[in-house]
Write an enzyme that holds these catalytic residues in place. Sequence first.
Site, PDB file in Angstrom:
ATOM      1  N   GLY A 162      45.339  46.240  36.945  1.00 56.56           N
ATOM      2  CA  GLY A 162      44.348  47.260  36.599  1.00 56.56           C
ATOM      3  C   GLY A 162      43.829  47.097  35.180  1.00 56.56           C
ATOM      4  N   ALA A 163      43.190  48.186  34.668  1.00 54.30           N
ATOM      5  CA  ALA A 163      42.486  48.125  33.371  1.00 54.30           C
ATOM      6  C   ALA A 163      41.545  46.917  33.395  1.00 54.30           C
ATOM      7  CB  ALA A 163      43.461  48.069  32.198  1.00 54.30           C
ATOM      8  N   LEU A 164      40.701  46.915  34.392  1.00 51.96           N
ATOM      9  CA  LEU A 164      39.928  45.710  34.741  1.00 51.96           C
ATOM     10  C   LEU A 164      38.855  45.387  33.713  1.00 51.96           C
ATOM     11  CD1 LEU A 164      39.523  46.339  38.574  1.00 51.96           C
ATOM     12  CD2 LEU A 164      41.320  45.067  37.370  1.00 51.96           C
ATOM     13  N   HIS A 165      38.595  44.087  33.577  1.00 52.61           N
ATOM     14  CA  HIS A 165      37.558  43.588  32.680  1.00 52.61           C
ATOM     15  C   HIS A 165      36.888  42.393  33.343  1.00 52.61           C
ATOM     16  CE1 HIS A 165      40.490  40.489  31.818  1.00 52.61           C
ATOM     17  NE2 HIS A 165      41.357  41.383  31.359  1.00 52.61           N
TER      18      HIS A 165
ATOM     19  N   ASP B 277      46.537  33.224  31.947  1.00 54.28           N
ATOM     20  CA  ASP B 277      47.996  33.257  32.023  1.00 54.28           C
ATOM     21  C   ASP B 277      48.442  31.932  32.641  1.00 54.28           C
ATOM     22  OD1 ASP B 277      48.672  36.248  31.315  1.00 54.28           O
ATOM     23  OD2 ASP B 277      46.900  36.268  32.591  1.00 54.28           O
TER      24      ASP B 277
ATOM     25  N   HIS C   4      39.037  39.740  35.294  1.00 55.91           N
ATOM     26  CA  HIS C   4      39.410  40.111  36.668  1.00 55.91           C
ATOM     27  C   HIS C   4      38.205  39.971  37.598  1.00 55.91           C
ATOM     28  CE1 HIS C   4      42.188  42.790  34.191  1.00 55.91           C
ATOM     29  NE2 HIS C   4      43.045  42.101  34.901  1.00 55.91           N
TER      30      HIS C   4
HETATM   31  P1  AMP Z   1      46.515  41.156  34.750  1.00 54.45           P
HETATM   32  O1  AMP Z   1      45.855  42.391  35.276  1.00 54.45           O
HETATM   33  O2  AMP Z   1      46.520  41.052  33.269  1.00 54.45           O
HETATM   34  O3  AMP Z   1      47.875  40.924  35.384  1.00 54.45           O
HETATM   35  O4  AMP Z   1      45.621  39.939  35.220  1.00 54.45           O
HETATM   36  C1  AMP Z   1      45.314  39.767  36.581  1.00 54.45           C
HETATM   37  C2  AMP Z   1      44.716  38.402  36.773  1.00 54.45           C
HETATM   38  O5  AMP Z   1      43.537  38.272  35.989  1.00 54.45           O
HETATM   39  C3  AMP Z   1      45.670  37.285  36.329  1.00 54.45           C
HETATM   40  O6  AMP Z   1      45.610  36.223  37.264  1.00 54.45           O
HETATM   41  C4  AMP Z   1      45.107  36.890  35.002  1.00 54.45           C
HETATM   42  O7  AMP Z   1      45.373  35.542  34.651  1.00 54.45           O
HETATM   43  C5  AMP Z   1      43.618  37.089  35.226  1.00 54.45           C
HETATM   44  N1  AMP Z   1      42.940  37.241  33.939  1.00 54.45           N
HETATM   45  C6  AMP Z   1      43.277  38.089  32.928  1.00 54.45           C
HETATM   46  N2  AMP Z   1      42.464  37.898  31.868  1.00 54.45           N
HETATM   47  C7  AMP Z   1      41.611  36.905  32.197  1.00 54.45           C
HETATM   48  C8  AMP Z   1      40.557  36.242  31.514  1.00 54.45           C
HETATM   49  N3  AMP Z   1      40.188  36.558  30.272  1.00 54.45           N
HETATM   50  N4  AMP Z   1      39.906  35.256  32.177  1.00 54.45           N
HETATM   51  C9  AMP Z   1      40.249  34.910  33.429  1.00 54.45           C
HETATM   52  N5  AMP Z   1      41.246  35.497  34.134  1.00 54.45           N
HETATM   53  C10 AMP Z   1      41.917  36.483  33.522  1.00 54.45           C
END
Ligand code: AMP
Length: 273
Positions: free
Chosen positions: A22-25, A141, A28
């Site tokens: 969550g806390a999507l950007h 990641d 995501h």
């Molecule tokens: P998270 O919500 O932080 O667990 O991230 C979910 C997915 O989004 C993971 O596979 C992350 O690697 C991917 N992600 C997070 N930030 C980025 C980014 N800046 N660019 C591309 N993928 C991302």
Amino acid sequence: MRATSEAWRAQGLTVGLVPTMGALHGGHLSLVGRARGDCDRVVASIFVNPLQFGPGEDFGRYPRQLERDLDLLARAGVDAVFLPEVAEMFPSGAVTRVQVRGLGERLEGAQRPGHFEGVGTVVLKLFNAVRPQRAYFGQKDAQQAALVRRLARDLDTGVEVVVCPIVREGDGLALSSRNAYLAAAERPAATCLYRALRAANQLYLDGERDPARLRACLLDVLGAEPLAKVDYAEVVDPETFTPPGSLAVLAVRFGGTRLIDNHRLGERLPDGS
Ligand code: AMP
């Protein structure tokens, strides 16, 4: 969730999964966009996984903004959002854990004991719930993506792991839900991760291959930023995460905020001006 997904699969449709906390950007949403291009149906999951946070880490204060996230996902065109509760995913008595030896014990795994066991366990459970043909992860990641690819193969999940490029701000800072923690003075300082990767990349493009010199270049740039405390800066093999290699990986703290970034040396980076 599984009934929905299996009904799709019975109709011959392909299902893609985008796991998130969550806390999507935009990072995501780039995964959702890629999944939409590849698959007939796209499922996003939102689950802040307590297992992957260590004691004293930010589980309690991790940003939660469900309404906004659901709105963004609806507009991005996902077909379903999987929103399990902690007690559904980890009822009392559930003690089985997924461990990826070697890779899961290096760098992030060494700095955050139990982290990758938490990631591996939740990812396998998400695969079992959603039964996707493909799952989408971000190169942001990098070690997590390598670990998930490994476990997907080792445990015969039948899931193809697709890794998507890092989405960055105009000044090079990789998008992250944790960027919201940065204080005003820390935000410009946080570009030092990108500046370090760029400097090492330039050195690599100029022909430097000595891992110690490439690493020293990363540390020089990070060391010049007074607000930055380096957890690690290494140049490693992108599958084993041990040196030597050409993947530069960084973890840097700014006050209580820990940021990670990486780059495959020799590949193009945007200007970040
Ligand atoms: P998270 O919500 O932080 O667990 O991230 C979910 C997915 O989004 C993971 O596979 C992350 O690697 C991917 N992600 C997070 N930030 C980025 C980014 N800046 N660019 C591309 N993928 C991302």
